[in-house]
Enzyme design. Structure first.
Site, mmCIF file in Angstrom:
data_model
loop_
_atom_site.group_PDB
_atom_site.id
_atom_site.type_symbol
_atom_site.label_atom_id
_atom_site.label_comp_id
_atom_site.label_asym_id
_atom_site.label_seq_id
_atom_site.Cartn_x
_atom_site.Cartn_y
_atom_site.Cartn_z
ATOM 1 N N PHE A 306 0.673 -0.881 -0.011
ATOM 2 C CA PHE A 306 -0.231 -0.006 0.044
ATOM 3 C C PHE A 306 0.774 1.080 0.225
ATOM 4 C CE2 PHE A 306 -2.765 -3.467 1.969
ATOM 5 C CZ PHE A 306 -4.436 -2.495 1.017
ATOM 6 N N ASP A 307 0.463 2.231 -1.370
ATOM 7 C CA ASP A 307 1.018 3.776 -0.165
ATOM 8 C C ASP A 307 0.018 3.984 0.752
ATOM 9 O OD1 ASP A 307 2.583 6.597 -1.107
ATOM 10 O OD2 ASP A 307 0.014 7.355 -1.819
ATOM 11 N N LYS A 308 1.140 4.966 1.773
ATOM 12 C CA LYS A 308 0.033 5.145 2.277
ATOM 13 C C LYS A 308 -0.985 6.630 2.458
ATOM 14 C CE LYS A 308 2.138 8.539 5.582
ATOM 15 N NZ LYS A 308 1.547 9.298 5.567
#
Length: 639
Positions: A306-308
């Site tokens: 996941f990108d944050k």
């Protein structure tokens, strides 16, 4: 032949068969009975014969060719009842399949029906109603209660409640006011809007969704391609076996029955009909899955990256503190906002928004703008150089961070903030602290993902390690990597792949495009209207909602499971029928009836996917040892 013509032929053949039945029941002339059955065989056989002829000219062994051979054989040996029954049942089966397939494609059809047809525009002060495709860029479009929005654009006046289900799959209406974006295909539930057209015609988000879904439903899964290759070998093989059966048993009727029964019709359709229904379900729920192969790959995913920012967090960061060193804090905020006016970065927008909230007037425009990917932005403001960004950019420019500045920045980062440094060409003038809240349902989504077989969860971010660890630990991520550039994210994705992992990358589809493209399955979320997401990602979640991710994964697993069920039905039916043929318990007509029913059963089974709705449940950890923060800390040390 067109479908309507084929249907008329089927009705005509049906009337002839009913007339033959009446002749038989009332014991009329046997010659009339045979004539009616032969005529019915020829009439109903015309569409099948034509398709068989076209296929043979292309040197292809089609199902129609097998049926044609069987019908001609039945006519030659005087089995007129069976020849008429086979041709009629083949047409009737195709008719039922067509009707059922329409239901499987119902999601796409319902989407297309949502397409706006008309638009109300104001040109030169004159209001007029025109066709939606006639709207041009920068037209002023007026939308009133109950009307469909015909373009993508920006609201310049009015306020309204807009149903965006056609775009995002979300049933709850969204509030729209000045400067908000609206999308074609949305419906104005209540209110009034004046919108400047930005994307029109085929360039609208809605048009692109329809185009993507059409292409996806035509895209073939690996299983489907295998079955098609198998059919090209299997079909002529059946023809050869039928000849051998005739030679060995000297029973032409048995050989012809074997020929019809072994047709791979249900098997060939078993995969594509499931894929079409699954993709259609996704489209209705704001999930664009780009084809059968992507659907199969998505079902195999057991690890996720996941990108944050904007994915696990809300993507709406806010300024929490402004700290100046040697200058006034409002002067610092004004400088930073004037520089960030040209930036599209979410942190830059947060700074501009905070300055506007404070009532500061942004008068100066920056020049010599240089965007440093993953570091910040350099500009010339009022003839002076100005840098706004993170530590990496400071070090690159040779600007030293004083102890007092570093101490304050670290303190802010440990509190969960992102520290944005503002500096001239010599020293840091101040720090603006910005925080982005974790999404409300992010923790629930992580629990759901683990419950459906996602064994490894990784978070990537360009943010500082302190903030990254706080977010990652709260969510229960297995691995956290911070202070990454966009190209670093792509490398991390590649390093996480392999080792038995099938990996999906989830990002916002803009800054994360390289990482999304590197994964086994790239997923872009909450990106209605962004072209790069639709082009780069394999799966596009149009809604800004993490629940859609769980829906997509469960849908892919259900679709692949449905496909396997269909294959079992198809193969099982053929096996049982062949056993019945060899034991002389199944004849040509009854065999064709059962075969067509199996095709129909396969389609009806796939149609269940159109209404598929996964349950989204939240399971609270039973004890402290299962708490996300504990699990994350354990794995973060190992990473």
């Amino acid at each position: 032949m067109k479908a309507k013509q084929v249907n008329r032929i089927m009705y005509a053949a049906g009337i002839l068969i009913l007339a033959a039945l009446a002749t038989y029941l009332f014991k009329w002339n046997s010659l009339l009975l045979d004539a009616l059955l032969i005529t019915a065989s020829i009439v109903a056989g015309i569409p099948t014969f034509l398709k068989a002829w076209k296929a043979s000219r292309l040197k292809m062994f089609s199902i129609e060719l097998l049926v044609t051979i069987a019908v001609i054989g039945a006519l030659i040996i005087g089995e007129y009842v069976e020849s008429a029954a086979v041709t009629f049942l083949f047409l009737f089966g195709a008719f039922l399949e067509g009707r059922s397939l329409e239901k499987a494609r119902a999601s796409l059809k319902s989407l297309m029906e949502m397409a706006p047809l008309e638009a109300t525009v104001i040109r030169d002060g004159i209001r007029s109603i025109i066709m939606a495709e006639e709207v041009v860029e920068n037209d002023l479009v007026v939308i009133q209660t109950g009307e469909k929005i015909p373009i993508d654009g920006r609201v310049i006046s009015g306020s309204a409640s807009v149903n965006e289900a056609a775009i995002t799959g979300e049933s709850v209406p969204a509030s729209k006011a000045k400067d908000d974006q609206v999308f074609s295909g949305s419906i104005l539930d209540s209110g009034y809007l004046e919108v400047i057209a930005e994307n029109v015609g085929e360039d609208t988000t809605f048009s692109k969704i329809i185009e993507l879904v059409e292409e996806a439903q035509e895209g073939k899964a690996k299983t489907q391609r295998f079955l098609e290759k198998f059919a090209t070998i299997y079909t002529p093989g059946i023809l050869v076996l039928s000849v051998l059966v005739a030679i060995i048993t000297r029973d032409v009727h048995l050989a012809l029955t074997f020929l019809v029964i072994a047709c791979p019709g249900a098997l060939v359709i078993s995969a594509p009909v499931s894929i079409v229904a699954g993709i259609g379900n996704g489209a209705r729920n704001g999930i664009l899955i780009k084809g059968g192969e992507v659907m199969e790959n998505l079902a195999k995913i057991n690890a996720m990256v996941f990108d944050k920012t904007g994915t696990l967090t809300r993507g709406r960061p806010e300024v929490t503190a402004v700290k100046a060193f040697g200058i006034d804090e409002k002067e610092l905020l004004l400088m930073a906002a004037e520089a960030e006016v040209v930036s599209e970065h979410h942190l830059g927008r947060a700074i501009v928004k905070e300055a506007e909230r404070e009532g500061l007037k942004l008068l100066n425009k920056p020049t010599e703008v240089n965007v440093l990917k993953g570091r910040g932005i350099e500009v010339n403001l009022n003839g002076k150089p100005l840098y706004i960004g993170n530590r990496k950019g400071l070090f690159q420019n040779g600007i030293l961070i004083e102890v007092e500045v570093e101490s304050y920045a670290t303190e802010q980062e440990k509190a969960g903030n992102t520290a944005v440094f503002i500096a001239d060409d010599k020293k840091v003038m101040g720090i603006i602290s910005i925080a982005d809240m974790i999404r409300d349902r992010a923790k629930n989504t992580i629990h759901q993902l683990k419950s459906i077989g996602i064994e490894h969860l990784v978070m990537l971010t360009g943010d500082n390690k302190h903030t990254a660890n706080i977010v990652g630990e709260q969510l229960g991520m297995d691995c956290i990597f911070a202070e990454l550039l966009p190209e670093d994210k792509a490398l991390k994705v590649k390093s996480c792949m392999g080792k038995g992992r099938k990996l999906a990358m989830v990002g916002d589809g803009v800054n994360d495009a390289p990482a999304i493209a590197s994964a086994d399955v790239g997923i872009a979320m909450g990106v209605a209207g962004t072209d790069i997401a639709m082009e780069t990602a394999d799966v596009v979640l149009m809604a800004d909602n993490l629940d859609k991710l769980v829906h997509a994964l469960k849908l892919s697993k259900a679709t692949v499971r449905n496909m396997k069920q269909n294959m079992f039905i198809a193969v099982g039916t053929v096996a049982l029928l062949l056993a019945g043929v060899l034991t002389k318990n199944v004849n040509l007509a009854s065999g064709m009836l059962i075969h067509e029913l199996s095709v129909l059963l396969v389609i009806l089974n796939a149609i269940r996917l159109v209404r598929f709705k996964p349950s989204i449940r939240f399971k609270q950890p039973a004890n402290l040892m299962e708490e996300p923060a504990y699990v994350a800390r354990k794995y973060v040390r190992e990473c």
